[in-house]
Motif scaffolding. Structure first.
Motif, mmCIF file in Angstrom:
data_model
loop_
_atom_site.group_PDB
_atom_site.id
_atom_site.type_symbol
_atom_site.label_atom_id
_atom_site.label_comp_id
_atom_site.label_asym_id
_atom_site.label_seq_id
_atom_site.Cartn_x
_atom_site.Cartn_y
_atom_site.Cartn_z
ATOM 1 N N SER A 180 0.818 -1.213 0.000
ATOM 2 C CA SER A 180 0.000 0.000 0.000
ATOM 3 C C SER A 180 0.852 1.265 0.000
ATOM 4 O O SER A 180 0.317 2.360 -0.171
ATOM 5 C CB SER A 180 -0.940 0.001 1.215
ATOM 6 O OG SER A 180 -0.223 0.187 2.423
ATOM 7 N N GLY A 181 2.160 1.136 0.181
ATOM 8 C CA GLY A 181 3.079 2.253 0.038
ATOM 9 C C GLY A 181 3.759 2.278 -1.314
ATOM 10 O O GLY A 181 4.601 3.135 -1.565
ATOM 11 N N MET A 182 3.408 1.336 -2.159
ATOM 12 C CA MET A 182 3.874 1.345 -3.548
ATOM 13 C C MET A 182 2.833 1.989 -4.459
ATOM 14 O O MET A 182 3.143 2.857 -5.271
ATOM 15 C CB MET A 182 4.122 -0.085 -4.046
ATOM 16 C CG MET A 182 5.354 -0.769 -3.508
ATOM 17 S SD MET A 182 5.715 -2.306 -4.425
ATOM 18 C CE MET A 182 6.316 -1.651 -6.002
ATOM 19 N N PHE A 183 1.574 1.538 -4.288
ATOM 20 C CA PHE A 183 0.477 1.915 -5.171
ATOM 21 C C PHE A 183 -0.811 1.706 -4.377
ATOM 22 O O PHE A 183 -0.868 0.821 -3.523
ATOM 23 C CB PHE A 183 0.502 1.015 -6.418
ATOM 24 C CG PHE A 183 -0.395 1.460 -7.542
ATOM 25 C CD1 PHE A 183 0.088 2.318 -8.519
ATOM 26 C CD2 PHE A 183 -1.703 1.003 -7.641
ATOM 27 C CE1 PHE A 183 -0.733 2.720 -9.579
ATOM 28 C CE2 PHE A 183 -2.521 1.391 -8.687
ATOM 29 C CZ PHE A 183 -2.038 2.258 -9.658
ATOM 30 N N PRO A 184 -1.857 2.494 -4.627
ATOM 31 C CA PRO A 184 -3.082 2.356 -3.822
ATOM 32 C C PRO A 184 -3.676 0.946 -3.858
ATOM 33 O O PRO A 184 -3.683 0.279 -4.887
ATOM 34 C CB PRO A 184 -4.035 3.366 -4.470
ATOM 35 C CG PRO A 184 -3.142 4.387 -5.095
ATOM 36 C CD PRO A 184 -1.952 3.613 -5.581
ATOM 37 N N ILE A 185 -4.184 0.542 -2.699
ATOM 38 C CA ILE A 185 -4.831 -0.770 -2.542
ATOM 39 C C ILE A 185 -6.345 -0.592 -2.543
ATOM 40 O O ILE A 185 -6.885 0.361 -1.969
ATOM 41 C CB ILE A 185 -4.387 -1.425 -1.216
ATOM 42 C CG1 ILE A 185 -2.895 -1.764 -1.246
ATOM 43 C CG2 ILE A 185 -5.214 -2.661 -0.902
ATOM 44 C CD1 ILE A 185 -2.503 -2.862 -2.194
ATOM 45 N N ASP A 186 -7.048 -1.508 -3.168
ATOM 46 C CA ASP A 186 -8.511 -1.559 -3.114
ATOM 47 C C ASP A 186 -8.886 -2.334 -1.857
ATOM 48 O O ASP A 186 -8.587 -3.528 -1.749
ATOM 49 C CB ASP A 186 -9.039 -2.257 -4.366
ATOM 50 C CG ASP A 186 -10.565 -2.298 -4.441
ATOM 51 O OD1 ASP A 186 -11.222 -2.184 -3.377
ATOM 52 O OD2 ASP A 186 -11.106 -2.465 -5.544
ATOM 53 N N ASP A 187 -9.551 -1.660 -0.900
ATOM 54 C CA ASP A 187 -9.898 -2.307 0.362
ATOM 55 C C ASP A 187 -10.775 -3.534 0.155
ATOM 56 O O ASP A 187 -10.707 -4.494 0.940
ATOM 57 C CB ASP A 187 -10.617 -1.320 1.286
ATOM 58 C CG ASP A 187 -9.750 -0.140 1.666
ATOM 59 O OD1 ASP A 187 -8.513 -0.285 1.619
ATOM 60 O OD2 ASP A 187 -10.312 0.920 2.009
ATOM 61 N N ALA A 194 -7.560 -1.644 -9.285
ATOM 62 C CA ALA A 194 -7.627 -1.934 -10.717
ATOM 63 C C ALA A 194 -7.976 -0.691 -11.533
ATOM 64 O O ALA A 194 -7.454 -0.506 -12.644
ATOM 65 C CB ALA A 194 -8.643 -3.045 -10.975
ATOM 66 N N GLU A 195 -8.858 0.156 -11.000
ATOM 67 C CA GLU A 195 -9.238 1.382 -11.717
ATOM 68 C C GLU A 195 -8.029 2.300 -11.886
ATOM 69 O O GLU A 195 -7.794 2.865 -12.965
ATOM 70 C CB GLU A 195 -10.344 2.116 -10.951
ATOM 71 C CG GLU A 195 -10.757 3.433 -11.588
ATOM 72 C CD GLU A 195 -11.723 4.219 -10.720
ATOM 73 O OE1 GLU A 195 -11.994 5.390 -11.064
ATOM 74 O OE2 GLU A 195 -12.191 3.679 -9.697
ATOM 75 N N PHE A 196 -7.235 2.421 -10.820
ATOM 76 C CA PHE A 196 -6.057 3.287 -10.885
ATOM 77 C C PHE A 196 -4.982 2.686 -11.790
ATOM 78 O O PHE A 196 -4.232 3.409 -12.438
ATOM 79 C CB PHE A 196 -5.488 3.529 -9.489
ATOM 80 C CG PHE A 196 -6.396 4.306 -8.569
ATOM 81 C CD1 PHE A 196 -7.531 4.938 -9.040
ATOM 82 C CD2 PHE A 196 -6.106 4.400 -7.213
ATOM 83 C CE1 PHE A 196 -8.372 5.652 -8.191
ATOM 84 C CE2 PHE A 196 -6.928 5.118 -6.354
ATOM 85 C CZ PHE A 196 -8.073 5.738 -6.843
#
Length: 529
Positions: A180-187, A194-196
């Motif tokens: 989650s510090g690399m790229f946003p996570i989907d909770d 996936a959208e990002f």
């Protein structure tokens, strides 16, 4: 019993790469630390980049593990040759990029760098989600914006913990907290959003890279998942003597934020922790999403089991007052004094409690590196006072402690005052709390909330990583919060300090001066090379 468990290969180890120390902690079947080993190191500023070389990373982990083996031998008279489980954690974020042959393409760019401002802003705007300068995706995209030739050759990029885990197990995976510090996570999915991912691929489509961003990511795993086994090559990489046997179960590699949450039993909603050492960050596990994005101020990351948490992060904390204390120590030794490092720190830090509540008008800045929270792209340590300031040693030390929390307080004001986030407990750990009689009341004054420390807080992140490895081994069909409550913290001793009103008022007065003096720091950044 401990000796027998070690001999039988039933012990568990956690290793954490901190900013200034790599530490390995061995725990027994009761999850209590029984041995440890460490290696001190420092990052280097090379061509304007804060970095550690791969050789330093390897030397550091092998030395820490060798010192752990030595500690085991001295305490129990047995060799550490086999482990039941192990896990790696490290300071989060940063950028380690490799080509198809596994070759590092550019020197490791650590979390400490503040060179990705353009990428951070563009990605935050694109996603309507905060992407701090420290994050791995900001480093990758900044390299794209800079036209760096290596980008076309990237086959895999990861964090420091992910790299070490890869060397040990051959697996390109990452715990969800570190991921989650690399790229946003989907909770909802516990995977990269996936959208990002689609938005990022569209953003760089004109570059005609041979890769899609999802091709470059490590696989994301939650706490408790099987993240591979220690391979023969990995065992030799960790222990060049060849005495360590392969086969240990590997926990998902995690970031220091996640291991800090585990080590302070702060993984459930309405709990939080403050990790204060070279850098300082507060993690608050959220009951509901924040009302809006606070780019550059509040990060949204995940607990090791995938719950959303708000992170207020400052790049600088104890580093500058460490240098001042060492300077005072040099002066004392020049005059013939003889003392231990612990005595030096305790004696000086305890003076802070005798200083004026508002530090007597003294205003230092501890910005060794840049500070995104206050808009400084690089650091210039600074000390300012007026002619009428009460310039005493107690006030100087108190001001150094207060300023180490100034940037953090900027972010916490958002969570408490604007988002009305509620906390049942805030637990501290890290070097800031080594002199607990000082660290706890100062943190309570700055945070305006009760702050606790656990009797196990001194073990910190490496112990937290060892607990995650033990959870991977033993925690089947249990939630991480429940398992920690029952297996690690059932008998933990807790020290809690309530914030003193006079101390809070004093911090507020200091903080007002701190904010007024930010233009002075700005001028130093702009004019001093």
């Amino acid at each position: 019993m401990t000796k027998d468990e070690i001999s039988a290969g039933k012990a568990v180890v956690g290793i954490e790469f901190g900013s200034t120390r790599i530490k390995a902690v061995l725990i027994d079947s009761t999850n209590v630390p029984v041995a440890s080993g460490a290696f001190d190191w420092e990052n280097s500023l090379v061509d304007g980049i804060w970095t550690y070389s791969l050789d330093e990373i390897h030397t550091g982990i092998t030395t820490a593990f060798a010192n752990l083996k030595k500690d085991v031998q001295e305490k129990y008279g047995v060799k550490l040759t086999k482990l039941a489980a192990m896990g790696i954690s490290a300071m989060m974020h940063g950028y380690l990029a490799f080509d198809k042959g596994g070759n590092l393409l550019v020197p490791f760019r650590t979390w400490r760098n503040t060179i990705t401002g353009e990428a951070s802003k563009k990605l935050s705007d694109l996603f309507d989600y905060p992407i701090p300068e420290r994050w791995s995706i900001a480093h990758l995209y900044q390299a794209v914006l800079n036209g760096e030739s290596h980008v076309k050759d990237v086959s895999f990029f990861t964090t420091l913990a992910g790299y070490a885990h890869w060397m040990l197990s051959g697996e390109k995976v990452l715990g969800v907290g570190d991921a989650s510090g690399m790229f946003p996570i989907d909770d909802a999915t516990g995977k990269f959003n996936a959208e990002f991912v689609k938005k990022f691929d569209a953003l760089v489509a004109d570059k005609k890279f041979s890769w899609k961003i999802s091709d470059l990511f490590p696989k994301v795993l939650p706490a408790g998942a099987d993240a591979g086994r220690l391979t023969a090559e990995g065992a030799k990489w960790l222990d060049p003597t060849g005495e360590l046997e392969p086969g240990a179960l590997m926990a998902p590699p995690e970031g220091d934020a996640g291991t800090g949450m585990v080590a302070t039993n702060s993984v459930a909603a309405r709990t939080g922790n403050v990790s204060a050492g070279t850098s300082v960050f507060a993690m608050v596990v959220l009951e509901k999403p924040l009302s809006k994005a606070y780019s550059g101020k509040i990060d949204i990351v995940s607990t090791p089991d995938g719950k959303p948490a708000a992170m207020a992060h400052a790049n600088n904390c104890t580093g500058e007052y460490d240098k001042w204390i060492n300077l005072f120590g040099e002066a004392a030794k020049l005059l013939g004094a003889d003392f231990s490092k612990g005595k030096l720190y305790d004696s000086l830090l305890e003076l802070a409690l005798k200083g004026d509540k508002d530090c007597g008008g003294l205003v230092p800045f501890n910005y060794i590196s840049g500070e995104s929270m206050t808009g400084m792209e690089s650091g210039r340590p600074l000390f300012v006072r007026t002619q009428k300031a009460n310039f005493t040693l107690p006030n100087f030390i108190r001001a150094q402690l207060f300023t180490s929390l100034g940037a953090l307080r900027t972010g916490m004001d958002i969570l408490f005052d604007e988002e009305h986030v509620k906390l049942d407990r805030l637990t501290g750990h890290g070097g800031f709390f080594k002199t607990a009689s000082v660290g706890l009341p100062v943190m309570a004054a700055a945070m305006h909330t009760p702050v606790s420390a656990l009797s196990t807080a001194g073990e910190g992140g490496p112990w937290g990583m060892a607990l995650l490895a033990s959870f991977t081994l033993n925690g089947k069909n249990q939630s991480l919060p429940d398992w920690l409550d029952k297996n690690a913290f059932a008998s933990a001793k807790v020290q809690t300090v309530q914030p003193d009103k006079a101390d809070m008022d004093g911090f507020n007065a200091f903080f007002a001066n701190y904010k007024k003096a930010l233009p002075v720091e700005r001028a130093a950044v702009d004019n001093l090379d």
